[in-house]
Design an enzyme around this catalytic site. Structure first.
Site, PDB file in Angstrom:
ATOM      1  N   THR A 169       0.847  -1.192   0.000  1.00 51.49           N
ATOM      2  CA  THR A 169       0.000   0.000   0.000  1.00 51.49           C
ATOM      3  C   THR A 169       0.887   1.249   0.000  1.00 51.49           C
ATOM      4  OG1 THR A 169      -0.185   0.166   2.424  1.00 51.49           O
ATOM      5  CG2 THR A 169      -1.791  -1.226   1.280  1.00 51.49           C
ATOM      6  N   ALA A 177       2.319   2.496  -2.674  1.00 47.98           N
ATOM      7  CA  ALA A 177       3.486   2.043  -3.434  1.00 47.98           C
ATOM      8  C   ALA A 177       4.040   3.080  -4.392  1.00 47.98           C
ATOM      9  CB  ALA A 177       3.124   0.774  -4.216  1.00 47.98           C
ATOM     10  N   ASN A 178       3.365   4.194  -4.568  1.00 49.61           N
ATOM     11  CA  ASN A 178       3.793   5.151  -5.585  1.00 49.61           C
ATOM     12  C   ASN A 178       4.782   6.188  -5.084  1.00 49.61           C
ATOM     13  OD1 ASN A 178       1.016   6.062  -4.442  1.00 49.61           O
ATOM     14  ND2 ASN A 178       2.006   7.965  -5.082  1.00 49.61           N
ATOM     15  N   SER A 179       5.044   6.234  -3.773  1.00 50.99           N
ATOM     16  CA  SER A 179       5.963   7.262  -3.277  1.00 50.99           C
ATOM     17  C   SER A 179       6.664   6.793  -2.010  1.00 50.99           C
ATOM     18  CB  SER A 179       5.219   8.573  -2.987  1.00 50.99           C
ATOM     19  OG  SER A 179       4.292   8.400  -1.923  1.00 50.99           O
ATOM     20  N   GLY A 180       7.745   7.478  -1.666  1.00 44.97           N
ATOM     21  CA  GLY A 180       8.421   7.275  -0.397  1.00 44.97           C
ATOM     22  C   GLY A 180       8.870   5.856  -0.145  1.00 44.97           C
ATOM     23  N   TYR A 182      -1.422  11.188  15.519  1.00 48.07           N
ATOM     24  CA  TYR A 182      -0.475  10.359  14.777  1.00 48.07           C
ATOM     25  C   TYR A 182       0.089   9.264  15.678  1.00 48.07           C
ATOM     26  CZ  TYR A 182       3.580   8.981  11.981  1.00 48.07           C
ATOM     27  OH  TYR A 182       4.518   8.258  11.271  1.00 48.07           O
TER      28      TYR A 182
END
Length: 320
Positions: free
Chosen positions: A20, A22-25, A179
């Site tokens: 999850t 998966a597109n950044s960081g 957080y």
């Protein structure tokens, strides 16, 4: 485990992995590492456009033919309907699932709510992943061989407190307290899942937790961006430049927890360097609150009610 790196990951050419965010960081770096080892990676992304762009970048970065497959699919953890749709698609299109990386998250943002009315940080970081794991657990258990669920937490769990009287922080909101609560919830979930797997006699599916230390990702910038604070954004950028380790390094505890031989269920991994903020991954201990079984059981029951899922782990049967 001295200076373990992604190069030491075992071959993943027969593995199907869900990541999850998966597109950044950290999710991007983990996906890249899995792809370099030949895995089939289902990239669970809130934005299909950003996910497709990330997949192209990863494919372009792989210089050798590994046989990896990257499949970008929409999954918005702030929407239980989206989570259900994503999980249904994975179950329909894949026979096996070897690794579920519950990685995506938001950090220290102004108070908001998910589509289902949950406080955003708890909703995305914990409840969305709680529901996703429930929908995919039977698939993990019935896959031949060892399978793993990896929950990405944070050192900020030590500042967390699960406030059952104000779980969604409607009465009093602090972005850092919220957080911390969500990251503590990640650990309570990971350890409780392992206990329930143990109680059901399921030995080949393991629940493991990890944290990245201090890694330079876009996660740190979302809070300043959401609040419109250019000063805080500049301060965070300067701090990341000076103190943070690269995202690829920060992804190593996740990769170790997901793939290294000999990882036990119910364990926790993080960087072993300065103040556990950087360096190679090692097994570590989370705080006492994360091991509180009474809190974990209560959070599990509340999470099932909120997400309308039922794990029924005792009914799951591994493939013979």
């Amino acid at each position: 485990m001295t200076e373990w790196s992604a190069a030491q990951m075992p071959d993943c050419s027969e593995k199907t992995v869900v990541v999850t965010g998966a597109n950044s960081g950290l999710g991007f770096e983990a996906t890249k590492a899995f792809a370099q080892k030949g895995a089939t990676v289902v990239m669970a992304c809130r934005s299909l456009d950003r996910g497709e762009q990330a997949a192209r970048e990863i494919q372009d970065s792989i210089t050798e033919q590994t046989g990896a497959t990257l499949n970008v699919r929409e999954c918005d953890l702030a929407s239980l309907d989206s989570v259900v749709s994503f999980a249904d698609g994975v179950r329909e299109d894949y026979d096996d699932l070897h690794i579920l990386c519950n990685n995506a998250g938001v950090m220290a943002i102004p108070r908001g709510e998910t589509e289902d009315g949950f406080e955003m940080q708890l909703g995305v970081n914990h409840l969305g992943h709680f529901a996703l794991t429930a929908h995919l657990l039977e698939m993990l258990v019935r896959t031949d061989g060892e399978t793993r669920v990896v929950s990405h937490s944070s050192g900020a769990h030590t500042a967390g407190d699960v406030d059952f009287d104000d779980l969604h922080r409607e009465n009093s909101y602090s972005k850092w307290e919220a957080y911390g609560q969500s990251k503590l919830a990640n650990l309570l979930f990971a350890y409780e899942l392992q206990r329930r797997l143990d109680d059901a006699g399921i030995t080949d599916t393991k629940s493991v937790a990890c944290h990245p230390g201090y890694a330079d990702t876009n996660l740190q910038y979302r809070g300043p961006e959401a609040s419109g604070s250019k000063i805080r954004y500049a301060m965070m950028k300067a701090l990341n430049t000076v103190a943070a380790q690269p995202a690829a390094q920060g992804a190593l505890p996740l990769l170790y927890a997901a793939t290294a031989p000999g990882v036990d269920g119910g364990t926790y991994y993080g960087p072993g360097g300065l103040m556990n903020m950087r360096g190679a991954p090692e097994r570590q201990e989370s705080n006492g609150a994360s091991r509180d079984e009474t809190t974990a059981e209560r959070l599990w029951e509340v999470s099932e009610d909120l997400t309308d899922v039922s794990y029924a782990i005792e009914t799951l049967t591994p493939t013979a």
